[in-house]
Design a protein around this motif. Structure first.
Motif, PDB file in Angstrom:
ATOM      1  N   ASN A 165      -1.522  13.951 -10.443  1.00 40.60           N
ATOM      2  CA  ASN A 165      -2.105  13.296 -11.605  1.00 40.60           C
ATOM      3  C   ASN A 165      -1.892  11.790 -11.536  1.00 40.60           C
ATOM      4  OD1 ASN A 165      -2.830  15.744 -12.805  1.00 40.60           O
ATOM      5  ND2 ASN A 165      -0.899  15.911 -13.905  1.00 40.60           N
ATOM      6  N   PHE A 166      -2.913  11.045 -11.928  1.00 38.89           N
ATOM      7  CA  PHE A 166      -2.702   9.625 -12.206  1.00 38.89           C
ATOM      8  C   PHE A 166      -2.965   9.421 -13.688  1.00 38.89           C
ATOM      9  CE2 PHE A 166      -7.026   9.809 -10.383  1.00 38.89           C
ATOM     10  CZ  PHE A 166      -7.793   9.130 -11.307  1.00 38.89           C
ATOM     11  N   ARG A 167      -2.179   8.524 -14.271  1.00 43.96           N
ATOM     12  CA  ARG A 167      -2.134   8.400 -15.723  1.00 43.96           C
ATOM     13  C   ARG A 167      -2.470   6.994 -16.197  1.00 43.96           C
ATOM     14  NH1 ARG A 167       0.450  12.642 -18.254  1.00 43.96           N
ATOM     15  NH2 ARG A 167       1.212  14.234 -16.828  1.00 43.96           N
ATOM     16  N   GLY A 168      -2.644   6.887 -17.492  1.00 41.51           N
ATOM     17  CA  GLY A 168      -2.960   5.609 -18.124  1.00 41.51           C
ATOM     18  C   GLY A 168      -1.752   4.757 -18.411  1.00 41.51           C
ATOM     19  N   GLY A 169      -0.563   5.249 -18.142  1.00 37.82           N
ATOM     20  CA  GLY A 169       0.666   4.498 -18.393  1.00 37.82           C
ATOM     21  C   GLY A 169       1.832   5.130 -17.658  1.00 37.82           C
ATOM     22  N   PRO A 170       2.992   4.496 -17.729  1.00 38.72           N
ATOM     23  CA  PRO A 170       4.158   4.930 -16.959  1.00 38.72           C
ATOM     24  C   PRO A 170       4.983   6.037 -17.619  1.00 38.72           C
ATOM     25  CG  PRO A 170       4.671   2.909 -18.102  1.00 38.72           C
ATOM     26  CD  PRO A 170       3.226   3.223 -18.398  1.00 38.72           C
ATOM     27  N   GLY A 171       4.416   7.225 -17.698  1.00 43.28           N
ATOM     28  CA  GLY A 171       5.153   8.349 -18.266  1.00 43.28           C
ATOM     29  C   GLY A 171       4.246   9.524 -18.550  1.00 43.28           C
ATOM     30  N   THR A 172       4.857  10.663 -18.755  1.00 39.78           N
ATOM     31  CA  THR A 172       4.074  11.875 -19.014  1.00 39.78           C
ATOM     32  C   THR A 172       3.464  11.895 -20.411  1.00 39.78           C
ATOM     33  OG1 THR A 172       6.099  13.046 -19.631  1.00 39.78           O
ATOM     34  CG2 THR A 172       5.355  13.265 -17.339  1.00 39.78           C
ATOM     35  N   ASP A 173       3.868  10.968 -21.264  1.00 34.54           N
ATOM     36  CA  ASP A 173       3.269  10.871 -22.594  1.00 34.54           C
ATOM     37  C   ASP A 173       1.893  10.209 -22.559  1.00 34.54           C
ATOM     38  OD1 ASP A 173       5.546  12.013 -23.672  1.00 34.54           O
ATOM     39  OD2 ASP A 173       6.447  10.100 -24.225  1.00 34.54           O
ATOM     40  N   GLN A 189      -4.596   9.754  -0.116  1.00 33.25           N
ATOM     41  CA  GLN A 189      -5.231   8.705  -0.931  1.00 33.25           C
ATOM     42  C   GLN A 189      -4.326   7.477  -0.945  1.00 33.25           C
ATOM     43  OE1 GLN A 189      -8.223   8.472  -2.966  1.00 33.25           O
ATOM     44  NE2 GLN A 189      -7.507   6.366  -3.021  1.00 33.25           N
ATOM     45  N   ASN A 190      -4.896   6.300  -0.788  1.00 35.33           N
ATOM     46  CA  ASN A 190      -4.129   5.062  -0.818  1.00 35.33           C
ATOM     47  C   ASN A 190      -4.206   4.402  -2.186  1.00 35.33           C
ATOM     48  OD1 ASN A 190      -3.165   5.027   1.864  1.00 35.33           O
ATOM     49  ND2 ASN A 190      -5.151   4.339   2.573  1.00 35.33           N
ATOM     50  N   LEU A 191      -3.107   3.745  -2.534  1.00 34.68           N
ATOM     51  CA  LEU A 191      -2.981   3.027  -3.786  1.00 34.68           C
ATOM     52  C   LEU A 191      -2.432   1.647  -3.467  1.00 34.68           C
ATOM     53  CD1 LEU A 191      -2.607   3.479  -7.123  1.00 34.68           C
ATOM     54  CD2 LEU A 191      -0.229   3.392  -6.433  1.00 34.68           C
ATOM     55  N   GLU A 192      -3.124   0.607  -3.901  1.00 32.67           N
ATOM     56  CA  GLU A 192      -2.592  -0.743  -3.746  1.00 32.67           C
ATOM     57  C   GLU A 192      -1.643  -0.997  -4.906  1.00 32.67           C
ATOM     58  OE1 GLU A 192      -3.702  -5.224  -2.577  1.00 32.67           O
ATOM     59  OE2 GLU A 192      -5.138  -3.629  -2.304  1.00 32.67           O
ATOM     60  N   VAL A 196       0.843  -1.191   0.000  1.00 34.64           N
ATOM     61  CA  VAL A 196       0.000   0.000   0.000  1.00 34.64           C
ATOM     62  C   VAL A 196       0.881   1.244   0.000  1.00 34.64           C
ATOM     63  CG1 VAL A 196      -1.719   1.333   1.276  1.00 34.64           C
ATOM     64  CG2 VAL A 196      -1.902  -1.154   1.147  1.00 34.64           C
ATOM     65  N   CYS A 197       0.638   2.119  -0.961  1.00 38.83           N
ATOM     66  CA  CYS A 197       1.328   3.406  -1.046  1.00 38.83           C
ATOM     67  C   CYS A 197       0.318   4.508  -0.719  1.00 38.83           C
ATOM     68  CB  CYS A 197       1.871   3.628  -2.451  1.00 38.83           C
ATOM     69  SG  CYS A 197       3.014   2.361  -3.011  1.00 38.83           S
ATOM     70  N   THR A 198       0.824   5.616  -0.206  1.00 41.28           N
ATOM     71  CA  THR A 198      -0.032   6.765   0.128  1.00 41.28           C
ATOM     72  C   THR A 198       0.453   7.987  -0.635  1.00 41.28           C
ATOM     73  OG1 THR A 198      -0.370   5.845   2.329  1.00 41.28           O
ATOM     74  CG2 THR A 198      -0.962   8.143   2.020  1.00 41.28           C
ATOM     75  N   VAL A 199      -0.472   8.692  -1.263  1.00 45.59           N
ATOM     76  CA  VAL A 199      -0.152   9.920  -1.994  1.00 45.59           C
ATOM     77  C   VAL A 199       0.300  10.972  -0.995  1.00 45.59           C
ATOM     78  CG1 VAL A 199      -1.099  11.725  -3.490  1.00 45.59           C
ATOM     79  CG2 VAL A 199      -1.784   9.335  -3.822  1.00 45.59           C
ATOM     80  N   ASN A 200       1.397  11.690  -1.316  1.00 45.54           N
ATOM     81  CA  ASN A 200       1.991  12.634  -0.370  1.00 45.54           C
ATOM     82  C   ASN A 200       1.810  14.108  -0.738  1.00 45.54           C
ATOM     83  OD1 ASN A 200       3.909  13.128  -2.370  1.00 45.54           O
ATOM     84  ND2 ASN A 200       5.402  11.726  -1.484  1.00 45.54           N
ATOM     85  N   ASP A 201       0.951  14.407  -1.717  1.00 46.50           N
ATOM     86  CA  ASP A 201       0.727  15.796  -2.130  1.00 46.50           C
ATOM     87  C   ASP A 201      -0.691  15.921  -2.675  1.00 46.50           C
ATOM     88  OD1 ASP A 201       1.283  18.460  -2.579  1.00 46.50           O
ATOM     89  OD2 ASP A 201       2.795  18.120  -4.125  1.00 46.50           O
ATOM     90  N   VAL A 251       4.742   3.900 -10.503  1.00 47.25           N
ATOM     91  CA  VAL A 251       4.080   2.829  -9.752  1.00 47.25           C
ATOM     92  C   VAL A 251       2.681   2.650 -10.326  1.00 47.25           C
ATOM     93  CG1 VAL A 251       3.225   2.121  -7.479  1.00 47.25           C
ATOM     94  CG2 VAL A 251       5.394   3.366  -7.663  1.00 47.25           C
ATOM     95  N   MET A 252       2.333   1.401 -10.599  1.00 44.15           N
ATOM     96  CA  MET A 252       1.002   1.091 -11.109  1.00 44.15           C
ATOM     97  C   MET A 252       0.212   0.404 -10.002  1.00 44.15           C
ATOM     98  SD  MET A 252      -1.264  -1.373 -12.475  1.00 44.15           S
ATOM     99  CE  MET A 252      -0.348  -2.772 -13.016  1.00 44.15           C
ATOM    100  N   GLY A 253      -1.059   0.781  -9.886  1.00 45.01           N
ATOM    101  CA  GLY A 253      -1.879   0.158  -8.869  1.00 45.01           C
ATOM    102  C   GLY A 253      -3.329   0.561  -8.952  1.00 45.01           C
ATOM    103  N   ASP A 254      -4.041   0.202  -7.900  1.00 46.27           N
ATOM    104  CA  ASP A 254      -5.477   0.457  -7.814  1.00 46.27           C
ATOM    105  C   ASP A 254      -5.741   1.460  -6.703  1.00 46.27           C
ATOM    106  OD1 ASP A 254      -5.729  -1.598  -9.700  1.00 46.27           O
ATOM    107  OD2 ASP A 254      -5.975  -3.118  -8.141  1.00 46.27           O
ATOM    108  N   LEU A 255      -6.426   2.545  -7.036  1.00 51.11           N
ATOM    109  CA  LEU A 255      -6.789   3.540  -6.025  1.00 51.11           C
ATOM    110  C   LEU A 255      -7.886   2.967  -5.138  1.00 51.11           C
ATOM    111  CD1 LEU A 255      -6.915   6.688  -8.329  1.00 51.11           C
ATOM    112  CD2 LEU A 255      -5.166   6.136  -6.608  1.00 51.11           C
ATOM    113  N   TRP A 256      -7.737   3.118  -3.833  1.00 53.34           N
ATOM    114  CA  TRP A 256      -8.770   2.648  -2.911  1.00 53.34           C
ATOM    115  C   TRP A 256     -10.037   3.442  -3.166  1.00 53.34           C
ATOM    116  CZ3 TRP A 256      -6.756   1.523   2.677  1.00 53.34           C
ATOM    117  CH2 TRP A 256      -5.758   0.559   2.612  1.00 53.34           C
ATOM    118  N   GLY A 257     -11.110   2.779  -3.492  1.00 50.79           N
ATOM    119  CA  GLY A 257     -12.389   3.433  -3.738  1.00 50.79           C
ATOM    120  C   GLY A 257     -12.447   4.156  -5.063  1.00 50.79           C
TER     121      GLY A 257
END
Length: 102
Positions: free
Chosen positions: A51-59, A70-73, A42-47, A82-88
């Motif tokens: 933005n969360f994106r559809g892939g691993p990069g700003t493109d 916000q928590n992310l599994e 479990v990761c927690t957003v720190n700011d 990091v790729m994961g699922d946002l809680w809720g």
């Protein structure tokens, strides 16, 4: 200690031995392993306004934003992402690791 108490103590010890037998541990260990994995993943957003994106990069397109707390599994990583699922919320999203406490 009387003979009856000794037999009762032996029976109790044997019963406890059964509760912690390899077969019993095999039944319990997947649950414990999943719980440990879930806690570690479990990761927690720190700011705020991250933005969360559809892939691993700003493109990749921005799919939305999340705020601090916000928590992310976590399901995987690629480079600094990091790729994961946002809680809720959405699943399979990517967030830069700089905005996560994992």
């Amino acid at each position: 200690m009387t003979k009856r108490m000794t037999l009762a103590a032996a029976a109790l010890t044997a019963g406890l031995g059964l509760a912690f037998s390899p077969a019993a541990q095999a039944v319990q260990s997947p649950v414990a392993a999943h719980a440990a994995k879930a806690l570690a993943a479990v990761c927690t957003v720190n700011d705020n306004g991250v933005n969360f994106r559809g892939g691993p990069g700003t493109d990749y397109p921005v799919l939305g934003q999340v705020n601090k707390g916000q928590n992310l599994e976590k399901r995987g990583t690629q480079g600094n992402w990091v790729m994961g699922d946002l809680w809720g919320g959405r699943t399979g999203v990517w967030i830069h690791k700089a905005y996560l406490n994992c």
